[in-house]
Every structure is written in C-alpha cells, then in structure tokens.
Scaffold this motif. Sequence first.
Motif, PDB file in Angstrom:
ATOM      1  N   GLU A  55      10.411  -9.129  -3.517  1.00  0.00           N
ATOM      2  CA  GLU A  55       9.236  -9.983  -3.348  1.00  0.00           C
ATOM      3  C   GLU A  55       8.420  -9.482  -2.163  1.00  0.00           C
ATOM      4  O   GLU A  55       8.981  -9.034  -1.164  1.00  0.00           O
ATOM      5  CB  GLU A  55       9.658 -11.438  -3.095  1.00  0.00           C
ATOM      6  N   GLY A  56       7.110  -9.594  -2.283  1.00  0.00           N
ATOM      7  CA  GLY A  56       6.246  -9.243  -1.168  1.00  0.00           C
ATOM      8  C   GLY A  56       5.537  -7.925  -1.341  1.00  0.00           C
ATOM      9  O   GLY A  56       4.378  -7.773  -0.955  1.00  0.00           O
ATOM     10  N   GLY A  57       6.226  -6.951  -1.892  1.00  0.00           N
ATOM     11  CA  GLY A  57       5.607  -5.662  -2.139  1.00  0.00           C
ATOM     12  C   GLY A  57       5.430  -4.825  -0.883  1.00  0.00           C
ATOM     13  O   GLY A  57       5.403  -5.323   0.239  1.00  0.00           O
ATOM     14  N   ALA A  58       5.336  -3.536  -1.092  1.00  0.00           N
ATOM     15  CA  ALA A  58       5.089  -2.583  -0.011  1.00  0.00           C
ATOM     16  C   ALA A  58       4.399  -1.381  -0.628  1.00  0.00           C
ATOM     17  O   ALA A  58       4.769  -0.918  -1.708  1.00  0.00           O
ATOM     18  CB  ALA A  58       6.397  -2.163   0.661  1.00  0.00           C
ATOM     19  N   GLU A  59       3.375  -0.886   0.053  1.00  0.00           N
ATOM     20  CA  GLU A  59       2.614   0.231  -0.487  1.00  0.00           C
ATOM     21  C   GLU A  59       3.490   1.481  -0.615  1.00  0.00           C
ATOM     22  O   GLU A  59       4.384   1.711   0.195  1.00  0.00           O
ATOM     23  CB  GLU A  59       1.421   0.534   0.421  1.00  0.00           C
ATOM     24  N   VAL A  60       3.197   2.272  -1.623  1.00  0.00           N
ATOM     25  CA  VAL A  60       3.902   3.535  -1.818  1.00  0.00           C
ATOM     26  C   VAL A  60       3.308   4.564  -0.855  1.00  0.00           C
ATOM     27  O   VAL A  60       2.097   4.794  -0.841  1.00  0.00           O
ATOM     28  CB  VAL A  60       3.775   4.035  -3.266  1.00  0.00           C
ATOM     29  N   THR A  61       4.153   5.162  -0.040  1.00  0.00           N
ATOM     30  CA  THR A  61       3.692   6.137   0.943  1.00  0.00           C
ATOM     31  C   THR A  61       3.916   7.558   0.445  1.00  0.00           C
ATOM     32  O   THR A  61       4.584   7.782  -0.581  1.00  0.00           O
ATOM     33  CB  THR A  61       4.437   5.958   2.277  1.00  0.00           C
ATOM     34  N   THR A  62       3.355   8.511   1.169  1.00  0.00           N
ATOM     35  CA  THR A  62       3.550   9.919   0.815  1.00  0.00           C
ATOM     36  C   THR A  62       5.030  10.289   0.858  1.00  0.00           C
ATOM     37  O   THR A  62       5.537  11.012  -0.002  1.00  0.00           O
ATOM     38  CB  THR A  62       2.774  10.818   1.791  1.00  0.00           C
ATOM     39  N   ALA A  63       5.740   9.755   1.872  1.00  0.00           N
ATOM     40  CA  ALA A  63       7.174  10.019   1.987  1.00  0.00           C
ATOM     41  C   ALA A  63       7.934   9.447   0.800  1.00  0.00           C
ATOM     42  O   ALA A  63       8.908  10.050   0.317  1.00  0.00           O
ATOM     43  CB  ALA A  63       7.711   9.442   3.290  1.00  0.00           C
ATOM     44  N   ASP A  64       7.524   8.269   0.317  1.00  0.00           N
ATOM     45  CA  ASP A  64       8.161   7.678  -0.859  1.00  0.00           C
ATOM     46  C   ASP A  64       8.041   8.613  -2.065  1.00  0.00           C
ATOM     47  O   ASP A  64       9.003   8.828  -2.812  1.00  0.00           O
ATOM     48  CB  ASP A  64       7.513   6.329  -1.200  1.00  0.00           C
ATOM     49  N   ARG A  65       6.839   9.173  -2.254  1.00  0.00           N
ATOM     50  CA  ARG A  65       6.613  10.039  -3.417  1.00  0.00           C
ATOM     51  C   ARG A  65       7.431  11.326  -3.318  1.00  0.00           C
ATOM     52  O   ARG A  65       7.863  11.878  -4.337  1.00  0.00           O
ATOM     53  CB  ARG A  65       5.131  10.370  -3.531  1.00  0.00           C
ATOM     54  N   LYS A  66       7.689  11.799  -2.105  1.00  0.00           N
ATOM     55  CA  LYS A  66       8.463  13.022  -1.933  1.00  0.00           C
ATOM     56  C   LYS A  66       9.955  12.789  -2.127  1.00  0.00           C
ATOM     57  O   LYS A  66      10.658  13.648  -2.659  1.00  0.00           O
ATOM     58  CB  LYS A  66       8.224  13.595  -0.531  1.00  0.00           C
ATOM     59  N   GLN A  67      10.449  11.624  -1.688  1.00  0.00           N
ATOM     60  CA  GLN A  67      11.889  11.382  -1.658  1.00  0.00           C
ATOM     61  C   GLN A  67      12.412  10.592  -2.852  1.00  0.00           C
ATOM     62  O   GLN A  67      13.608  10.650  -3.149  1.00  0.00           O
ATOM     63  CB  GLN A  67      12.268  10.648  -0.367  1.00  0.00           C
ATOM     64  N   LEU A  68      11.558   9.830  -3.528  1.00  0.00           N
ATOM     65  CA  LEU A  68      12.015   8.944  -4.599  1.00  0.00           C
ATOM     66  C   LEU A  68      11.433   9.371  -5.936  1.00  0.00           C
ATOM     67  O   LEU A  68      10.331   9.922  -6.016  1.00  0.00           O
ATOM     68  CB  LEU A  68      11.614   7.496  -4.293  1.00  0.00           C
ATOM     69  N   ARG A  69      12.187   9.091  -7.007  1.00  0.00           N
ATOM     70  CA  ARG A  69      11.728   9.398  -8.356  1.00  0.00           C
ATOM     71  C   ARG A  69      10.720   8.353  -8.816  1.00  0.00           C
ATOM     72  O   ARG A  69      10.666   7.232  -8.280  1.00  0.00           O
ATOM     73  CB  ARG A  69      12.913   9.438  -9.314  1.00  0.00           C
TER      74      ARG A  69
END
Length: 404
Positions: A55-69
């Motif tokens: 709940e609440g949400g969090a923006e997708v960061t550049t690091a998220d895109r590099k480390q997560l599928r």
Amino acid sequence: MIQKKLEIVYKPFDKATRVPPGTTLFSAAHWIGLPIDSTCGGRGTCGKCKVQVLEGGAEVTTADRKQLRAVELEGGWRLSCQAKVYQDTTVIVPELLRVPKAATMGVNRLVLLDPNVRKVFVELSEPSLEDQRSDLERLRDALTAEGFDMKADLRHLRTLPVVLRDAGFKVTAVLGGDQLIAVEPGDQREASYGVAVDLGTTTVVGTLMNLKTGMAEAVRSTLNGQAPFGADVISRISHGMQGDEAKAELRDTVLRTINTILSELYESASVSRDRVYEMVIVGNATMLHLLLGIDATPISMMPFTPAFADPLYLPALDVGIQAATSRRCRLLEPTWARISSPASWPPALLARTRCGSLSMWARTGRLCSARSSACSARRHPPGPPSRAARSAAGCAPPRAPSKG
C-alpha cells in the motif's frame, strides 16, 4: 509549518514507524531496529534490499530497473534503499532478508564442557563476638577452603550484608575465574547459563548455553544493524571518522542488535537473565572496537595498529549489554584479519581449553579460537602440529575463513 509525518508498516512483523516525507524504506526500517540486508551500504547497486510495497506505492527508480525484473516491478517490488515514501505505506520484508543464512545448527548438541563460570554452595558460620571477620573475608575463607580464589568489587559489597543475613549465611557464590559475579541465597547450583556471540560484519549469531549440561538451549541470528553504514568495515570506519556522534551511532546500533538477540534467546528458552552469568564475544578487530566505542581509524591506516589486541574481561553493563548487575562479558582476542570480515564462527559453547583461553566451540566441534593468538605459533611448537598434538592441546584444526 510542521511537516506531517507518514506511517510505514513492515509486514509480517507489524512494526510501524512515523517518518518525514522523502525518507527511504531502508532508513526507516533501520531506525526501528529492523535491519534489511544490503552489501552496498544503501547505494542501490547490490539489489539485496528489495521489499514488496502493498500500500502507498513508490516510484520506480533507475536502480530498480537495473536490479529488478519487469515482473517484480509490476508486483510492487522496490529497492528499499531507493524507495522514498510520500504517503502512508505498507511493505513486506521477504524471509531471506529478515533471517540471514547464519549457522544456527548445534542446538541440543552435546560437547565437552569445562566452563569458566563456577557455582559454589557454602554454609558460612555466623558472626559472633568471638568471630568478627568481615562478611567478605568470611566468604573468601569459605571459598578458599573449597579450592577457589575470589576477588570482589564494590557492587558486591553493597549487597553482600543483606544477601547473607536473609539467607541465613547459606549462599551460592558464582565465580568467573577468580572474579565474584554474584552471591545468591540458598543452593542455586543447578541453574547456570552463558551466551556466546559471533559478532560478524554482516551477521550476528547468539547461542544460549546451559553451563551445567553443555547443551545449547537456543540459537538466534540476525543481520548486523550497522549494515546501513556500509557492508564492509572500511565503510564503517569511514562513518566513525565523522566524529563522536557517528562513533556513538555505530556502537548503539550494534548493541541494539546484540540486546535484541539476547531478549529472544531468553524468551525462547524461558531462562531468566539473572541466571546468565557470562558472555563471550568474538569478532574481528574493527567490530570489537566499534562495539566498545573505540576509535578504529588507526586499524585502517598503515601500520594498521589496533587500540587493543588482548582479551578483555569487563562488566557487561559497562559494555552496554543488557544483563543482570555484575555479570561479565569476555571479548576474545581480535582475529588477526584486521580489515577483512572474520571467519564465520557460529558459537555454541563457552569452554576453557587447555590452551588457557576462554573459547567457543562451533557447531561442528571445531574450536573457534584456533585462529586466535590463544592457539597461535607462539603457544605451540613451530610447524603444523599433528592431529594428536592438537587434540591434546584442546585445539581442533582451524576452519577455512569465510566472510562473517
């Protein structure tokens, strides 16, 4: 205008905290003593600190895109060190991040035991006009007759008169070596416990030992709470260089980690902390310096000199350990790898070896101080000793070091 604080709830603990907008999920967890695994010090490069936002949400960061599928991003997974909150948020911390892969085997494993802690029941003669010895002298004489030396400090003198008279001068003296740890009314010899702590750079493991039976009553492990300051000791030393407040922050964090483990051990085994008389802590030089609030900067610079390299035997309360009054804490010789992580030594037993150093047996039966100065070349003949020689000395073959 006062900024409204936001609530973050961490599942499955149901732990909650309120933080200013813009705080990362990683930092907020650290503030409430909930360490999340990270080997990059919160820089978003290791990918280990991921949590699922419910709940609440969090923006997708550049690091998220590099480390997560992509499928993980769609499922609400974010790197907690990069995810900043701007509304009330609920997240799940996955199991592997909460319970590190630490050695927790060894419970109910029987090993040879010769503890440093001794409990001696004595019946003292009561004072009279013909026998006006002091209470301390009376107790010391009785212990000497049993073959034990005794040294006492001010804490014991403050309570000794009341304890002796309330117990009719029938008491149990608890000794750590020749140091008086406690005086208990009546015969209390059956209940005697100690705790062994492996203070690793990444993981902290605690084992509650029954010093009468040699059995491990409980084992607990968690991530070292200092992780947010960096995954390696150099990063933590660098943080400590920022001043006294930074050193205190490092010390308070690791003490909180250890004290949390102790509380869980006592609750799990239904053991009162009053019956835990001694703790042994082993770690590399940097970890022990940070635990005691000692400046570790010289360890990181040539010629890499520590403030101390000998074992210390200190009152637990002076160290900052939550323990009953007068309980003792022994810090073994720092491992010689000053900068690298210590060998992974899951402690399971407090024992005094024939090498003369209080040590802890690992769950495999190997002596974890075999790599310390207690079993170093200066105490044994040159050259690799034979298996029989090692056995006679009480020292098993050293394990290959692994990251702590």
